[in-house]
Design an enzyme around this catalytic site. Structure first.
Site, PDB file in Angstrom:
ATOM      1  N   ASN A   8     -62.078  32.305  80.742  1.00 29.16           N
ATOM      2  CA  ASN A   8     -60.907  33.220  81.455  1.00 29.16           C
ATOM      3  C   ASN A   8     -61.421  32.847  82.570  1.00 29.16           C
ATOM      4  O   ASN A   8     -61.049  32.700  83.288  1.00 29.16           O
ATOM      5  CB  ASN A   8     -62.247  34.538  81.836  1.00 29.16           C
ATOM      6  N   LYS A  15     -64.051  31.598  84.742  1.00 28.01           N
ATOM      7  CA  LYS A  15     -65.005  31.816  84.317  1.00 28.01           C
ATOM      8  C   LYS A  15     -65.146  31.170  83.278  1.00 28.01           C
ATOM      9  O   LYS A  15     -64.287  31.152  82.314  1.00 28.01           O
ATOM     10  CB  LYS A  15     -65.246  33.086  84.389  1.00 28.01           C
ATOM     11  N   ARG A  76     -58.813  34.366  77.318  1.00 33.68           N
ATOM     12  CA  ARG A  76     -58.708  35.478  77.412  1.00 33.68           C
ATOM     13  C   ARG A  76     -57.646  35.838  78.337  1.00 33.68           C
ATOM     14  O   ARG A  76     -57.428  34.562  78.634  1.00 33.68           O
ATOM     15  CB  ARG A  76     -60.028  36.357  78.543  1.00 33.68           C
ATOM     16  N   HIS A 165     -58.311  46.350  78.723  1.00 29.18           N
ATOM     17  CA  HIS A 165     -59.858  46.209  78.532  1.00 29.18           C
ATOM     18  C   HIS A 165     -60.126  46.231  76.768  1.00 29.18           C
ATOM     19  O   HIS A 165     -61.016  46.915  76.183  1.00 29.18           O
ATOM     20  CB  HIS A 165     -60.490  46.902  79.175  1.00 29.18           C
ATOM     21  N   LEU A 186     -65.586  51.006  83.222  1.00 33.19           N
ATOM     22  CA  LEU A 186     -65.145  50.836  84.796  1.00 33.19           C
ATOM     23  C   LEU A 186     -66.021  50.194  85.293  1.00 33.19           C
ATOM     24  O   LEU A 186     -67.648  50.275  85.772  1.00 33.19           O
ATOM     25  CB  LEU A 186     -66.320  52.809  85.382  1.00 33.19           C
ATOM     26  N   GLY A 189     -61.423  47.045  87.724  1.00 31.07           N
ATOM     27  CA  GLY A 189     -60.182  47.284  86.737  1.00 31.07           C
ATOM     28  C   GLY A 189     -61.479  48.350  86.199  1.00 31.07           C
ATOM     29  O   GLY A 189     -61.476  48.558  85.994  1.00 31.07           O
ATOM     30  N   ARG A 218     -56.404  49.593  92.947  1.00 30.96           N
ATOM     31  CA  ARG A 218     -55.337  49.938  92.357  1.00 30.96           C
ATOM     32  C   ARG A 218     -55.664  51.580  92.551  1.00 30.96           C
ATOM     33  O   ARG A 218     -56.189  52.090  92.247  1.00 30.96           O
ATOM     34  CB  ARG A 218     -55.219  49.466  91.041  1.00 30.96           C
ATOM     35  N   ASP A 258     -65.792  47.626  96.265  1.00 28.38           N
ATOM     36  CA  ASP A 258     -66.839  47.322  96.253  1.00 28.38           C
ATOM     37  C   ASP A 258     -67.560  49.057  95.421  1.00 28.38           C
ATOM     38  O   ASP A 258     -67.959  49.385  97.008  1.00 28.38           O
ATOM     39  CB  ASP A 258     -67.598  46.562  96.601  1.00 28.38           C
ATOM     40  N   GLU A 359     -67.744  40.716  76.718  1.00 27.91           N
ATOM     41  CA  GLU A 359     -66.503  40.998  76.588  1.00 27.91           C
ATOM     42  C   GLU A 359     -66.505  39.053  76.108  1.00 27.91           C
ATOM     43  O   GLU A 359     -65.929  38.093  75.133  1.00 27.91           O
ATOM     44  CB  GLU A 359     -65.284  40.656  77.828  1.00 27.91           C
TER      45      GLU A 359
END
Length: 372
Positions: A8, A15, A76, A165, A186, A189, A218, A258, A359
């Protein structure tokens, strides 16, 4: 199953996980790519060295991993448009296709592609597979995907609802083992997705990951006239894009992106308390609209970092929804923090589930299937 390396790539981070038989054998993170002080965190250890680009970062990663019998590398990729609706083995034409879609995901596709190109050079004999965030949402019907714009304009510029997602939603749908769901992913993003007969039929994110729920930085939904109003006030488009994507959401409302920080601030800060209320209210609006879209919703699912770990947020979302058949067991909700398996926290006709997303394992499974 032979091991699959999952990548990713971010703009300055990377990652990675090495997955075999559905389990992570190794995982790590490289941060500050592009500097002389890039940091690699791997299996509990940390070290620093220069890594000026993704090629250097990936070469550093390969030094740390045993890649014997590697079956594939799964990457990804955020945006596949309407062209890529399934995991796809990468060749020169696919690289070009991902690059051509970069205007639809300018913050993501170029760096996703950088990781692909680097590993195609570093591991030339290993299949590279692109797994697209948008693919699960390729089943959204035209009535949900179409914006009310001039047809020619929308077609020329590829404007429609794509959704994101998708890899997480596909994994969660499989783990729920139910046909009709509303999924609230959640994290920093955030999105909501309506699933009918196991297929995505609507989702809150649209042309880009900016539309929909309030997120960490966002804005989510807003009047399309807002950017024009700001242009008339003297801001340029790049400034406005920065405001909407990096300075809005929880950060814009509460001064922190956060959720844990926002919740701590909310104990004594009215702006932070309002931010939490707006965040939960927007989620409830989408849940209500998707109950109208999906006949016979069987479960509301919370997943990703905030969805899996913030029991207060789940209570704030679900508390006013008893009239829609959504009710929480307070003790079960409080206990369902950091769970490893799908966990029921509801008492009403519509199940409420907490399902930890994965994921990386979904990307590994899809990449493996593509090369087989």
């Amino acid at each position: 199953m032979k091991p699959v390396l999952v990548i990713n790539s971010g703009s300055s981070s990377l990652k990675f996980q090495l997955i075999e038989d559905g389990k992570a054998k190794a995982k790590g993170l490289i941060e500050e790519i592009g500097s002389d002080n890039a940091r690699l965190k791997h299996n509990g250890h940390e070290e620093t060295r220069p890594a000026q680009d993704h090629d250097a970062a990936l070469a550093w990663m390969l030094e740390k991993l045993d890649l014997a019998n590697l079956q594939a590398v799964g990457h990804r990729v955020v945006h596949g448009g309407t062209k890529y609706t399934a995991p796809t083995i990468v060749d020169e034409d696919v690289e070009k296709g991902i690059e051509e879609l970069s205007p639809l995901a300018p913050l993501h596709n170029p760096v996703n592609l950088a990781g692909i190109r680097a590993l195609r050079k570093l591991l030339p004999d290993v299949p590279q597979v692109a797994v697209f965030d948008t693919a699960f949402h390729a089943t959204i019907p035209a009535v949900a995907a179409t914006y009310a714009l001039p047809v020619a304009t929308a077609k020329e510029h590829g404007i429609r609802r794509y959704g994101f997602h998708g890899t997480s939603c596909q994994y969660v749908t499989r783990r729920a083992n139910l046909d009709n769901l509303i999924i609230c992913h959640l994290g920093n993003g955030a999105s909501a997705t309506a699933v009918h007969h196991g297929r995505s039929v609507d989702t809150s994110m649209g042309l880009s990951p900016l539309e929909g729920l309030v997120m960490g930085t966002r804005s989510g939904d807003l009047d399309p006239a807002v950017p024009f109003h700001l242009i008339r006030a003297g801001l340029d488009p790049a400034e406005i894009e920065g405001i909407l994507t990096k300075q809005s959401g929880l950060r814009g409302l509460a001064g922190a992106s956060d959720m844990r920080e926002v919740r701590a601030k909310a104990e004594s800060d009215d702006a932070a308390r309002l931010a939490l209320d707006v965040y939960a209210y927007r989620i409830r609006k989408y849940i209500g609209s998707f109950l109208a879209v999906v006949p016979g919703v069987q479960a509301l699912v919370f997943t990703a970092g905030v969805g899996e770990n913030d029991w207060r947020l789940r209570a704030e979302v679900c508390g006013p929804l008893a009239h829609l058949g959504i009710e929480l067991d307070d003790d079960a909700n409080r206990a369902a923090v950091g769970v490893d398996e799908p966990t029921s926290i509801g008492t009403g006709p519509v199940q409420v589930l907490v399902i930890p997303t994965d994921e990386e394992s979904e990307i590994a499974a899809q990449a493996s299937a593509a090369v087989r």
